[in-house]
Design an enzyme around this catalytic site. Structure first.
Site, PDB file in Angstrom:
ATOM      1  N   CYS A 126       6.533  -0.265   6.938  1.00  0.00           N
ATOM      2  CA  CYS A 126       6.252   1.014   6.343  1.00  0.00           C
ATOM      3  C   CYS A 126       7.279   1.229   5.020  1.00  0.00           C
ATOM      4  O   CYS A 126       8.445   1.417   5.645  1.00  0.00           O
ATOM      5  CB  CYS A 126       6.093   2.077   7.211  1.00  0.00           C
ATOM      6  SG  CYS A 126       5.325   3.603   6.352  1.00  0.00           S
ATOM      7  N   LEU A 127       6.860   1.893   4.012  1.00  0.00           N
ATOM      8  CA  LEU A 127       8.031   2.242   2.936  1.00  0.00           C
ATOM      9  C   LEU A 127       8.570   3.546   3.176  1.00  0.00           C
ATOM     10  O   LEU A 127       9.621   3.643   2.904  1.00  0.00           O
ATOM     11  CB  LEU A 127       7.008   2.292   1.624  1.00  0.00           C
ATOM     12  CG  LEU A 127       6.473   1.080   1.015  1.00  0.00           C
ATOM     13  CD1 LEU A 127       5.881   1.413  -0.148  1.00  0.00           C
ATOM     14  CD2 LEU A 127       7.337  -0.070   1.131  1.00  0.00           C
ATOM     15  N   GLY A 164       0.902  -1.179   0.048  1.00  0.00           N
ATOM     16  CA  GLY A 164       0.157   0.277  -0.224  1.00  0.00           C
ATOM     17  C   GLY A 164       0.937   1.224   0.060  1.00  0.00           C
ATOM     18  O   GLY A 164       2.117   1.048   0.350  1.00  0.00           O
ATOM     19  N   HIS A 199      -3.481   0.965   8.117  1.00  0.00           N
ATOM     20  CA  HIS A 199      -2.222   1.806   7.981  1.00  0.00           C
ATOM     21  C   HIS A 199      -2.015   2.880   6.924  1.00  0.00           C
ATOM     22  O   HIS A 199      -1.641   3.962   7.267  1.00  0.00           O
ATOM     23  CB  HIS A 199      -1.208   0.536   7.550  1.00  0.00           C
ATOM     24  CG  HIS A 199       0.271   1.163   7.272  1.00  0.00           C
ATOM     25  ND1 HIS A 199       1.270   0.836   8.065  1.00  0.00           N
ATOM     26  CD2 HIS A 199       0.749   1.753   6.256  1.00  0.00           C
ATOM     27  CE1 HIS A 199       2.348   1.226   7.802  1.00  0.00           C
ATOM     28  NE2 HIS A 199       1.997   1.844   6.700  1.00  0.00           N
ATOM     29  N   GLU A 200      -2.693   2.771   5.724  1.00  0.00           N
ATOM     30  CA  GLU A 200      -2.705   3.719   4.782  1.00  0.00           C
ATOM     31  C   GLU A 200      -3.592   4.798   5.046  1.00  0.00           C
ATOM     32  O   GLU A 200      -3.487   6.066   5.017  1.00  0.00           O
ATOM     33  CB  GLU A 200      -3.067   3.212   3.477  1.00  0.00           C
ATOM     34  CG  GLU A 200      -2.289   2.115   2.817  1.00  0.00           C
ATOM     35  CD  GLU A 200      -0.845   2.345   2.828  1.00  0.00           C
ATOM     36  OE1 GLU A 200      -0.313   3.585   2.888  1.00  0.00           O
ATOM     37  OE2 GLU A 200       0.062   1.317   3.060  1.00  0.00           O
ATOM     38  N   HIS A 226      -2.029   7.396   7.540  1.00  0.00           N
ATOM     39  CA  HIS A 226      -1.023   7.897   6.617  1.00  0.00           C
ATOM     40  C   HIS A 226      -1.723   9.619   6.503  1.00  0.00           C
ATOM     41  O   HIS A 226      -1.081  10.546   6.589  1.00  0.00           O
ATOM     42  CB  HIS A 226      -0.682   7.600   5.502  1.00  0.00           C
ATOM     43  CG  HIS A 226       0.758   7.075   5.620  1.00  0.00           C
ATOM     44  ND1 HIS A 226       1.795   7.186   6.209  1.00  0.00           N
ATOM     45  CD2 HIS A 226       1.167   5.404   5.310  1.00  0.00           C
ATOM     46  CE1 HIS A 226       2.779   6.436   6.339  1.00  0.00           C
ATOM     47  NE2 HIS A 226       2.347   5.176   5.917  1.00  0.00           N
ATOM     48  N   GLN A 244       3.280   9.813   0.863  1.00  0.00           N
ATOM     49  CA  GLN A 244       4.448   9.166   0.859  1.00  0.00           C
ATOM     50  C   GLN A 244       5.102   9.458  -0.504  1.00  0.00           C
ATOM     51  O   GLN A 244       6.384   8.909  -0.534  1.00  0.00           O
ATOM     52  CB  GLN A 244       4.212   7.516   0.963  1.00  0.00           C
ATOM     53  CG  GLN A 244       3.839   7.216   2.307  1.00  0.00           C
ATOM     54  CD  GLN A 244       3.484   5.779   2.480  1.00  0.00           C
ATOM     55  OE1 GLN A 244       2.457   5.344   2.123  1.00  0.00           O
ATOM     56  NE2 GLN A 244       4.411   4.991   2.860  1.00  0.00           N
TER      57      GLN A 244
END
Length: 220
Positions: free
Chosen positions: A132-133, A81, A174-175, A178, A86
């Site tokens: 997480c990226l 995701g 999670h997304e 963000h 991001q």
């Protein structure tokens, strides 16, 4: 969010695209072929720590191009995701290509999502691994409800309802976090947060190298 493998059981295993099952779908989403790689922001950058702006214009070439770029960037970074902030764009939007606990693949994007979680009396918290990226190289266990529903819009302004269980429910949460200016680090104890940042410091350069190699393979 980072990819992980899931257990499976006999159910309808068709890929869900924008929440709907399809009979066939390519290994790489069509958006990947159209997109360009963008730089992934890293925890500590201001854009990750403030709420994103609501999307108000739909059906535009710019919005479609952003989604295409986010899909390719997510793929290059081995993610499940990716939220718009991001890639340094403060809009309420994320993309995903994520398995659930039954091995069913979920692919799509959602704009201006609102998350519905089970009532406290009926929810089941699962303490499971999360990456997480924007926290490259780190991973920690984070407790989250095992079910979630995201309600929002697609890039043309059509309503969407995306239901997730297990790991995909974790991805949706999670997304969405963000888009409110939070990373999973904010859900950790001070000790665990320190551990995650230590992991990132030790591994981030290796992660960046692997991303560059994958981008080069795609001619980016």
């Amino acid at each position: 969010m980072s990819v992980r493998q899931e257990r499976s059981r006999p159910v309808d295993r068709r890929v869900r695209v924008q929440g709907r099952p399809v009979d066939a779908y390519p290994a790489l989403p069509p958006e990947v072929e159209r997109g360009s790689v963008r730089r992934v922001t890293v925890v500590g950058e201001e854009v990750l720590s403030r709420p994103c702006r609501e999307v108000t214009e739909f059906g535009t070439p710019e919005l479609s191009a952003l989604i295409d770029d986010m899909f390719l960037t997510m793929y290059v970074a081995d993610g499940a995701g990716l939220a718009a902030n991001q890639v340094d764009v403060d809009l309420r939007l994320f993309v995903y290509d994520c398995p659930d606990d039954y091995g069913i693949r979920h692919v799509g994007h959602i704009i201006n999502p609102v998350l519905d979680l089970p009532d406290p009396g009926s929810r089941r918290l699962v303490d499971d691994f999360e990456g997480c990226l924007s926290v490259p190289g780190a991973g920690m266990a984070v407790p989250r409800p095992d079910r979630a529903i995201a309600r929002g819009l697609d890039k043309d302004g059509n309503p969407l309802v995306i239901e997730g269980t297990g790991y995909f429910a974790r991805c949706l949460q999670h997304e969405t976090d963000h888009l409110f200016g939070h990373t999973y680090l904010d859900r950790l104890s001070k000790r665990d947060r320190k551990d995650a940042l230590r992991q990132m410091a030790e591994r981030r350069e290796d992660v960046f190298t692997q991303r560059a190699i994958k981008a080069a393979r795609l001619g980016q």
